[in-house]
Design a protein around this motif. Structure first.
Motif, PDB file in Angstrom:
ATOM      1  N   SER A 195       0.848  -1.185   0.000  1.00 40.98           N
ATOM      2  CA  SER A 195       0.000   0.000   0.000  1.00 40.98           C
ATOM      3  C   SER A 195       0.891   1.245   0.000  1.00 40.98           C
ATOM      4  O   SER A 195       2.068   1.189   0.374  1.00 40.98           O
ATOM      5  CB  SER A 195      -0.889   0.011   1.243  1.00 40.98           C
ATOM      6  N   ILE A 196       0.314   2.368  -0.385  1.00 48.58           N
ATOM      7  CA  ILE A 196       1.051   3.633  -0.347  1.00 48.58           C
ATOM      8  C   ILE A 196       1.381   3.983   1.101  1.00 48.58           C
ATOM      9  O   ILE A 196       2.457   4.501   1.390  1.00 48.58           O
ATOM     10  CB  ILE A 196       0.243   4.763  -1.029  1.00 48.58           C
ATOM     11  N   ASP A 197       0.490   3.661   2.025  1.00 52.44           N
ATOM     12  CA  ASP A 197       0.748   3.904   3.436  1.00 52.44           C
ATOM     13  C   ASP A 197       1.996   3.151   3.899  1.00 52.44           C
ATOM     14  O   ASP A 197       2.846   3.715   4.596  1.00 52.44           O
ATOM     15  CB  ASP A 197      -0.467   3.501   4.277  1.00 52.44           C
ATOM     16  N   ASP A 198       2.148   1.896   3.496  1.00 51.96           N
ATOM     17  CA  ASP A 198       3.331   1.122   3.876  1.00 51.96           C
ATOM     18  C   ASP A 198       4.601   1.669   3.223  1.00 51.96           C
ATOM     19  O   ASP A 198       5.659   1.721   3.847  1.00 51.96           O
ATOM     20  CB  ASP A 198       3.154  -0.355   3.528  1.00 51.96           C
ATOM     21  N   VAL A 199       4.497   2.090   1.972  1.00 52.26           N
ATOM     22  CA  VAL A 199       5.654   2.687   1.290  1.00 52.26           C
ATOM     23  C   VAL A 199       6.041   3.995   1.989  1.00 52.26           C
ATOM     24  O   VAL A 199       7.215   4.272   2.205  1.00 52.26           O
ATOM     25  CB  VAL A 199       5.361   2.914  -0.212  1.00 52.26           C
ATOM     26  N   PHE A 200       5.034   4.790   2.379  1.00 51.46           N
ATOM     27  CA  PHE A 200       5.287   6.027   3.125  1.00 51.46           C
ATOM     28  C   PHE A 200       6.014   5.720   4.428  1.00 51.46           C
ATOM     29  O   PHE A 200       7.021   6.357   4.759  1.00 51.46           O
ATOM     30  CB  PHE A 200       3.957   6.736   3.405  1.00 51.46           C
ATOM     31  N   LYS A 201       5.538   4.727   5.166  1.00 55.30           N
ATOM     32  CA  LYS A 201       6.173   4.360   6.439  1.00 55.30           C
ATOM     33  C   LYS A 201       7.611   3.901   6.225  1.00 55.30           C
ATOM     34  O   LYS A 201       8.494   4.248   7.011  1.00 55.30           O
ATOM     35  CB  LYS A 201       5.363   3.272   7.137  1.00 55.30           C
ATOM     36  N   ASP A 202       7.843   3.114   5.173  1.00 56.23           N
ATOM     37  CA  ASP A 202       9.202   2.663   4.877  1.00 56.23           C
ATOM     38  C   ASP A 202      10.118   3.844   4.551  1.00 56.23           C
ATOM     39  O   ASP A 202      11.276   3.888   4.975  1.00 56.23           O
ATOM     40  CB  ASP A 202       9.216   1.687   3.698  1.00 56.23           C
ATOM     41  N   THR A 203       9.596   4.797   3.799  1.00 51.95           N
ATOM     42  CA  THR A 203      10.391   5.956   3.382  1.00 51.95           C
ATOM     43  C   THR A 203      10.754   6.848   4.561  1.00 51.95           C
ATOM     44  O   THR A 203      11.863   7.374   4.627  1.00 51.95           O
ATOM     45  CB  THR A 203       9.616   6.783   2.328  1.00 51.95           C
ATOM     46  N   PHE A 204       9.834   6.995   5.498  1.00 45.90           N
ATOM     47  CA  PHE A 204      10.042   7.936   6.596  1.00 45.90           C
ATOM     48  C   PHE A 204      10.242   7.257   7.946  1.00 45.90           C
ATOM     49  O   PHE A 204      10.124   7.901   8.986  1.00 45.90           O
ATOM     50  CB  PHE A 204       8.862   8.914   6.666  1.00 45.90           C
ATOM     51  N   ARG A 205      10.582   5.981   7.926  1.00 48.24           N
ATOM     52  CA  ARG A 205      10.766   5.233   9.175  1.00 48.24           C
ATOM     53  C   ARG A 205      11.841   5.897  10.031  1.00 48.24           C
ATOM     54  O   ARG A 205      12.908   6.239   9.558  1.00 48.24           O
ATOM     55  CB  ARG A 205      11.167   3.795   8.884  1.00 48.24           C
ATOM     56  N   MET A 206      11.511   6.063  11.292  1.00 53.98           N
ATOM     57  CA  MET A 206      12.429   6.674  12.252  1.00 53.98           C
ATOM     58  C   MET A 206      13.178   5.562  12.989  1.00 53.98           C
ATOM     59  O   MET A 206      12.592   4.548  13.352  1.00 53.98           O
ATOM     60  CB  MET A 206      11.652   7.513  13.267  1.00 53.98           C
ATOM     61  N   VAL A 207      14.459   5.763  13.204  1.00 51.64           N
ATOM     62  CA  VAL A 207      15.261   4.830  13.988  1.00 51.64           C
ATOM     63  C   VAL A 207      15.214   5.309  15.428  1.00 51.64           C
ATOM     64  O   VAL A 207      15.451   6.492  15.693  1.00 51.64           O
ATOM     65  CB  VAL A 207      16.716   4.803  13.467  1.00 51.64           C
ATOM     66  N   PRO A 208      14.887   4.410  16.368  1.00 48.26           N
ATOM     67  CA  PRO A 208      14.821   4.847  17.775  1.00 48.26           C
ATOM     68  C   PRO A 208      16.140   5.448  18.225  1.00 48.26           C
ATOM     69  O   PRO A 208      17.210   4.962  17.879  1.00 48.26           O
ATOM     70  CB  PRO A 208      14.530   3.561  18.543  1.00 48.26           C
ATOM     71  N   PHE A 209      16.035   6.510  18.988  1.00 48.50           N
ATOM     72  CA  PHE A 209      17.229   7.180  19.508  1.00 48.50           C
ATOM     73  C   PHE A 209      17.854   6.327  20.590  1.00 48.50           C
ATOM     74  O   PHE A 209      17.186   5.863  21.509  1.00 48.50           O
ATOM     75  CB  PHE A 209      16.855   8.554  20.088  1.00 48.50           C
ATOM     76  N   MET A 210      19.128   6.116  20.463  1.00 43.62           N
ATOM     77  CA  MET A 210      19.876   5.392  21.495  1.00 43.62           C
ATOM     78  C   MET A 210      20.660   6.435  22.273  1.00 43.62           C
ATOM     79  O   MET A 210      21.431   7.187  21.684  1.00 43.62           O
ATOM     80  CB  MET A 210      20.819   4.357  20.879  1.00 43.62           C
TER      81      MET A 210
END
Length: 102
Positions: free
Chosen positions: A80-95
């Motif tokens: 879905s476009i929603d999943d592609v959006f999430k993949d594109t803008f996925r945030m890496v948790p701050f360590m």
């Protein structure tokens, strides 16, 4: 909405409203825009508007990172476009400084 406009710019038109109101707003947009015009919707609520999209433009840090037809993305990605959006803008948790979260 002006019925004769050539360009409609809508910034988060469905943010902060319940799902029934979202459907009403989207239906109103689709049923009332000038078909010779262009509708640009800026939103983070991709799953709610995905059914009405023809093209998407993803902007990250002021740069266009993707501009493509929805059908082409779905065919290539199989998502879905929603999943592609999430993949594109996925945030890496701050360590934290020590390397782990507290």
């Amino acid at each position: 909405m002006s019925r004769k406009a050539q360009l409609y710019l809508l910034d988060e038109p469905i943010a902060g409203v319940d799902p029934a109101a979202r459907d009403y707003i989207l239906t109103t947009i689709i049923n009332n825009y000038n078909e010779e015009g262009t509708v640009v919707i800026s939103t983070h609520l991709i799953s709610d508007i995905e059914r009405i999209l023809d093209e998407v433009v993803f902007i990250k840090n002021g740069v266009i990172v993707r501009h493509e037809a929805v059908d082409d993305i779905k065919e290539k990605e199989g998502k879905s476009i929603d999943d592609v959006f999430k993949d594109t803008f996925r945030m890496v948790p701050f360590m934290g400084v020590s390397g782990y979260d507290r």
